[in-house]
Design an enzyme around this catalytic site. Structure first.
Site, PDB file in Angstrom:
ATOM      1  CB  SER A 187      -0.891   0.011   1.249  1.00  0.00           C
ATOM      2  OG  SER A 187      -1.496   1.290   1.361  1.00  0.00           O
ATOM      3  CG  HIS A 196      -4.103  -1.046  -1.539  1.00  0.00           C
ATOM      4  ND1 HIS A 196      -5.248  -1.737  -1.867  1.00  0.00           N
ATOM      5  CD2 HIS A 196      -4.439  -0.247  -0.503  1.00  0.00           C
ATOM      6  CE1 HIS A 196      -6.237  -1.360  -1.062  1.00  0.00           C
ATOM      7  NE2 HIS A 196      -5.777  -0.451  -0.231  1.00  0.00           N
ATOM      8  CG  ASP A 214      -5.079   2.971   0.919  1.00  0.00           C
ATOM      9  OD1 ASP A 214      -6.093   2.258   0.903  1.00  0.00           O
ATOM     10  OD2 ASP A 214      -3.962   2.559   1.281  1.00  0.00           O
ATOM     11  CG  MET A 231      -8.009   7.784   2.534  1.00  0.00           C
ATOM     12  SD  MET A 231      -7.263   7.774   4.179  1.00  0.00           S
ATOM     13  CE  MET A 231      -6.345   6.227   4.124  1.00  0.00           C
ATOM     14  CG  HIS A 272      -9.347   0.905  -0.311  1.00  0.00           C
ATOM     15  ND1 HIS A 272      -8.761   0.661   0.915  1.00  0.00           N
ATOM     16  CD2 HIS A 272     -10.682   0.933  -0.085  1.00  0.00           C
ATOM     17  CE1 HIS A 272      -9.708   0.556   1.832  1.00  0.00           C
ATOM     18  NE2 HIS A 272     -10.881   0.728   1.257  1.00  0.00           N
ATOM     19  CG  MET A 302     -11.207   4.139   2.268  1.00  0.00           C
ATOM     20  SD  MET A 302      -9.632   4.026   3.134  1.00  0.00           S
ATOM     21  CE  MET A 302      -8.522   3.981   1.744  1.00  0.00           C
ATOM     22  CG  MET A 314     -11.993  -2.175   5.136  1.00  0.00           C
ATOM     23  SD  MET A 314     -10.441  -1.867   4.243  1.00  0.00           S
ATOM     24  CE  MET A 314      -9.443  -1.063   5.497  1.00  0.00           C
ATOM     25  CG  ASP A 330      -6.404  -2.295   3.219  1.00  0.00           C
ATOM     26  OD1 ASP A 330      -5.311  -2.103   3.777  1.00  0.00           O
ATOM     27  OD2 ASP A 330      -6.998  -1.427   2.542  1.00  0.00           O
TER      28      ASP A 330
HETATM   29  C1  DX5 Z   1      -6.263   2.049   5.683  1.00  0.00           C
HETATM   30  C2  DX5 Z   1      -5.890   1.739   4.268  1.00  0.00           C
HETATM   31  C3  DX5 Z   1      -4.832   0.725   4.125  1.00  0.00           C
HETATM   32  C4  DX5 Z   1      -3.529   1.082   4.775  1.00  0.00           C
HETATM   33  C5  DX5 Z   1      -3.064  -0.186   5.422  1.00  0.00           C
HETATM   34  O1  DX5 Z   1      -7.412   2.761   5.713  1.00  0.00           O
HETATM   35  O2  DX5 Z   1      -7.019   1.258   3.535  1.00  0.00           O
HETATM   36  O3  DX5 Z   1      -4.634   0.313   2.774  1.00  0.00           O
HETATM   37  O4  DX5 Z   1      -2.534   1.543   3.907  1.00  0.00           O
HETATM   38  O5  DX5 Z   1      -1.946   0.102   6.167  1.00  0.00           O
HETATM   39  P1  DX5 Z   1      -1.234  -0.925   7.138  1.00  0.00           P
HETATM   40  O6  DX5 Z   1      -0.831  -2.116   6.322  1.00  0.00           O
HETATM   41  O7  DX5 Z   1      -0.118  -0.125   7.656  1.00  0.00           O
HETATM   42  O8  DX5 Z   1      -2.245  -1.312   8.199  1.00  0.00           O
HETATM   43 ZN    ZN Z   2      -6.606   0.373   1.555  1.00  0.00          ZN
END
Ligand code: DX5
Ligand code: ZN
Length: 221
Positions: free
Chosen positions: A8, A33, A35, A37, A66, A68, A137, A175
């Site tokens: 990620s 990956h 993320d 947000m 991903h 969010m 999750m 994740d």
């Molecule tokens: C959290 C993200 C993850 C995050 C995971 O909301 O969706 O993808 O990067 O990070 P680790 O592996 O550090 O828990």
């Molecule tokens: Zn994620």
């Protein structure tokens, strides 16, 4: 069942992004990956199309995006054009999930749906035919570096059973808090696709960590 290790980029050092991606790729990472947000579904704001486009130019690896974000469908076409291969939206903000998953396929991406720790599997049980990736999750989304929630193991087991019973070939992704000490049990519970941020990028050698995570599955399989 094959294992996919998916670093990620949330945890990457963006000043060394090209090197870190190259190290992951050389070590056999399967996807990357990303993320996204939006500051509304979760408090932080991270990346948009510009970063997806930048990462796309740095690697041939599939980009697992991903989302969010509330109203995720507003971003599908733009992110697909920027180079996303998979788009995963959250069931909690998808009142028209079946239609939204179809929309992801229309823009040429793999259609994924994510569920938060408190969201039951039944939130996706009526659309399994439309789901190409189910993301369970294993922390509450929004931040990297959190601890794996132990209740997730049983949920992953139930998710595996649900997908098998539906004869679904969807990826079962996890994740949050995935590291050497947690990945083996989640693999045994039936997950096949493992996102890891902190574990990979806080390691002295991110590439070696990718290999170690894969090995932890193979040893215990
Ligand atoms: C959290 C993200 C993850 C995050 C995971 O909301 O969706 O993808 O990067 O990070 P680790 O592996 O550090 O828990
Ligand atoms: Zn994620």
């Amino acid at each position: 069942m094959s294992v996919r290790i998916v670093p990620s980029l949330l945890a990457a050092d963006f000043a060394q992004l090209a090197d870190q991606i190259a190290a992951c790729e050389a070590a056999g990472a399967d996807w990357l990956h990303v993320d996204v947000m939006d500051g509304r579904f979760v408090p932080p704001i991270t990346f948009g199309a510009k970063i997806i486009e930048t990462v796309r130019r740095l690697t041939a690896l599939p980009l697992d995006v991903h989302l969010m974000a509330v109203e995720p469908e507003r971003h599908f076409a733009e992110f697909a054009a920027a180079g996303a291969n998979g788009l995963t939206l959250h069931a909690e903000v998808a009142p028209h999930l079946q239609r939204q998953l179809a929309h992801i396929k229309e823009v040429g991406c793999r259609a994924g749906v994510a569920i938060n720790p408190s969201t039951p599997l039944s939130a996706v049980s009526e659309v399994l035919d439309d789901v190409e990736l189910l993301l369970v999750m294993t922390v509450n989304p929004g931040y990297g570096g959190q601890r794996f929630l132990p209740h997730s193991l049983d949920k992953v087991r139930r998710a595996r059973r649900m997908l098998d019973e539906a004869r679904s070939r969807a990826f079962l992704e996890v994740d949050g808090g995935i590291a050497r000490d947690t990945i083996g049990a989640v693999w045994q519970a039936g997950a096949d696709t493992f996102v890891a941020g902190h574990a990979v990028f806080s390691a002295a050698d991110p590439g070696a960590e990718v290999a170690a995570l894969r090995a932890a599955c193979e040893v215990k399989a």
